[in-house]
Design a protein around this motif. Structure first.
Motif, PDB file in Angstrom:
ATOM      1  N   ILE A  62       0.851  -1.189   0.000  1.00 14.88           N
ATOM      2  CA  ILE A  62       0.000   0.000   0.000  1.00 14.88           C
ATOM      3  C   ILE A  62       0.891   1.244   0.000  1.00 14.88           C
ATOM      4  O   ILE A  62       1.656   1.459   0.943  1.00 14.88           O
ATOM      5  N   PRO A  63       0.803   2.085  -1.033  1.00  9.91           N
ATOM      6  CA  PRO A  63       1.589   3.329  -1.056  1.00  9.91           C
ATOM      7  C   PRO A  63       1.238   4.226   0.126  1.00  9.91           C
ATOM      8  O   PRO A  63       0.092   4.239   0.584  1.00  9.91           O
ATOM      9  N   HIS A  64       2.213   4.970   0.621  1.00 12.13           N
ATOM     10  CA  HIS A  64       1.954   5.793   1.806  1.00 12.13           C
ATOM     11  C   HIS A  64       0.913   6.868   1.533  1.00 12.13           C
ATOM     12  O   HIS A  64       0.218   7.310   2.446  1.00 12.13           O
ATOM     13  N   SER A  73       3.968  13.660  11.655  1.00  8.44           N
ATOM     14  CA  SER A  73       4.780  12.537  11.188  1.00  8.44           C
ATOM     15  C   SER A  73       4.304  11.960   9.864  1.00  8.44           C
ATOM     16  O   SER A  73       4.957  11.076   9.304  1.00  8.44           O
ATOM     17  N   ALA A  74       3.168  12.454   9.374  1.00  5.41           N
ATOM     18  CA  ALA A  74       2.634  11.932   8.113  1.00  5.41           C
ATOM     19  C   ALA A  74       3.628  12.101   6.970  1.00  5.41           C
ATOM     20  O   ALA A  74       3.717  11.265   6.061  1.00  5.41           O
ATOM     21  N   ALA A  75       4.397  13.191   7.007  1.00  2.00           N
ATOM     22  CA  ALA A  75       5.362  13.462   5.943  1.00  2.00           C
ATOM     23  C   ALA A  75       6.527  12.480   5.949  1.00  2.00           C
ATOM     24  O   ALA A  75       7.277  12.404   4.978  1.00  2.00           O
ATOM     25  N   HIS A  76       6.675  11.727   7.043  1.00  6.63           N
ATOM     26  CA  HIS A  76       7.799  10.807   7.165  1.00  6.63           C
ATOM     27  C   HIS A  76       7.366   9.348   7.016  1.00  6.63           C
ATOM     28  O   HIS A  76       8.136   8.435   7.308  1.00  6.63           O
ATOM     29  N   ALA A  77       6.140   9.151   6.546  1.00  3.70           N
ATOM     30  CA  ALA A  77       5.627   7.796   6.378  1.00  3.70           C
ATOM     31  C   ALA A  77       6.193   7.156   5.113  1.00  3.70           C
ATOM     32  O   ALA A  77       6.626   7.837   4.189  1.00  3.70           O
ATOM     33  N   VAL A  78       6.171   5.820   5.093  1.00  3.66           N
ATOM     34  CA  VAL A  78       6.571   5.061   3.910  1.00  3.66           C
ATOM     35  C   VAL A  78       5.466   4.068   3.591  1.00  3.66           C
ATOM     36  O   VAL A  78       4.495   3.926   4.335  1.00  3.66           O
ATOM     37  N   HIS A  79       5.599   3.367   2.482  1.00  5.80           N
ATOM     38  CA  HIS A  79       4.563   2.434   2.055  1.00  5.80           C
ATOM     39  C   HIS A  79       4.482   1.231   2.996  1.00  5.80           C
ATOM     40  O   HIS A  79       5.402   0.957   3.767  1.00  5.80           O
ATOM     41  N   TYR A  80       3.361   0.512   2.911  1.00  5.64           N
ATOM     42  CA  TYR A  80       3.201  -0.712   3.700  1.00  5.64           C
ATOM     43  C   TYR A  80       3.596  -1.919   2.874  1.00  5.64           C
ATOM     44  O   TYR A  80       3.182  -2.071   1.716  1.00  5.64           O
TER      45      TYR A  80
END
Length: 259
Positions: A62-64, A73-80
């Motif tokens: 799943i893309p971030h 912290s949303a800006a530092h998320a990565v895909h699942y």
């Protein structure tokens, strides 16, 4: 080898002549990617088989951008993407620890696949830390549904919180990372671990799968690398007591789940 190369060259020349350069280029790229695509198809098949067997939902990528994440912290998320079972099992089974004394924490647990796999070891407790609301909800449902004949820990919990704000349990720890977020959050988590160990000295083990941000770990004086492979690095806090293994790798591997 020369004849093989000449044959390939002749085929490319013929393809360019009859199909054109662009179509030939596409064919060449597809040929190079096929082994990778076949490998990913095998991974996808095994993930779906795991989900069907245990009635859970852990498969997929799943893309971030599609995840329900709010806050700074949303800006530092990565895909699942779930960790591969055999890699996590080998890493955890290689720890020379008495699992019953340790809390297993998966930072950025996603749908909770690592939590389910870790429950095959008799940890004191297993905790998943996840910021994305949709992933945390799925992980919580998976924890409730999952049952396996080899499950040895049923004290599983999922906490929806920013990993940088997660209160570190004051017990011996096994911390698991599978590139769950970008460098800024990882640095803050490591700082929190360091402060927690200063306040309450205890044993810490870190399993870092496919370590893209390993330089952040190497910069920390409170950690020492005890094992490094291409796909995984294992760290332990400096000054910890010598290993005193009760559970052995051979004992665990003899009762592994057949995925």
């Amino acid at each position: 080898m020369v004849n093989y190369a000449a044959g390939i060259t002749a085929k490319i020349i013929d393809s360019i002549q009859y199909r054109g350069a662009i179509a030939t280029l596409r064919t060449c790229v597809r040929s190079l990617l096929n082994p990778l695509l076949d490998h990913q198809r095998l991974i996808d098949y095994r993930e779906r088989r795991f989900d069907r067997k245990f009635g859970v939902d852990t498969a997929g990528i799943i893309p971030h951008e599609e995840l329900k994440i709010d806050g700074p912290s949303a800006a530092h998320a990565v895909h699942y993407q779930a960790a591969q079972p055999i890699l996590l099992e080998q890493a955890v089974a290689g720890l020379r620890i008495n699992y019953a004394d340790y809390t297993f924490v998966d930072f950025g647990c996603g749908k909770g696949k690592a939590l389910l796999l870790a429950s095959s070891f008799p940890f004191k407790k297993i905790v998943g830390v996840e910021l994305a609301a949709d992933l945390a909800a799925i992980a919580q449902a998976n924890v409730q549904k999952y049952r396996s004949r080899t499950q040895r820990c049923r004290a599983l919990d999922v906490v929806r919180v920013d990993a940088a704000e997660f209160p570190i349990p004051a017990t011996p720890l096994v911390c698991f990372f599978y590139n769950p977020f970008k460098a800024e959050i990882m640095a803050r988590v490591l700082a929190n671990l360091e402060q927690s160990l200063k306040k309450t000295p205890r044993d810490l083990r870190v399993i870092y799968l496919w370590p893209e941000l390993e330089h952040l770990f190497r910069e920390k004086s409170f950690l020492k690398n005890t094992r490094r492979k291409q796909w995984c690095s294992i760290y332990r806090n400096n000054g910890a007591a010598p290993d005193d293994a009760v559970e052995t790798r051979a004992a665990f591997l003899s009762q592994r789940i057949n995925y």
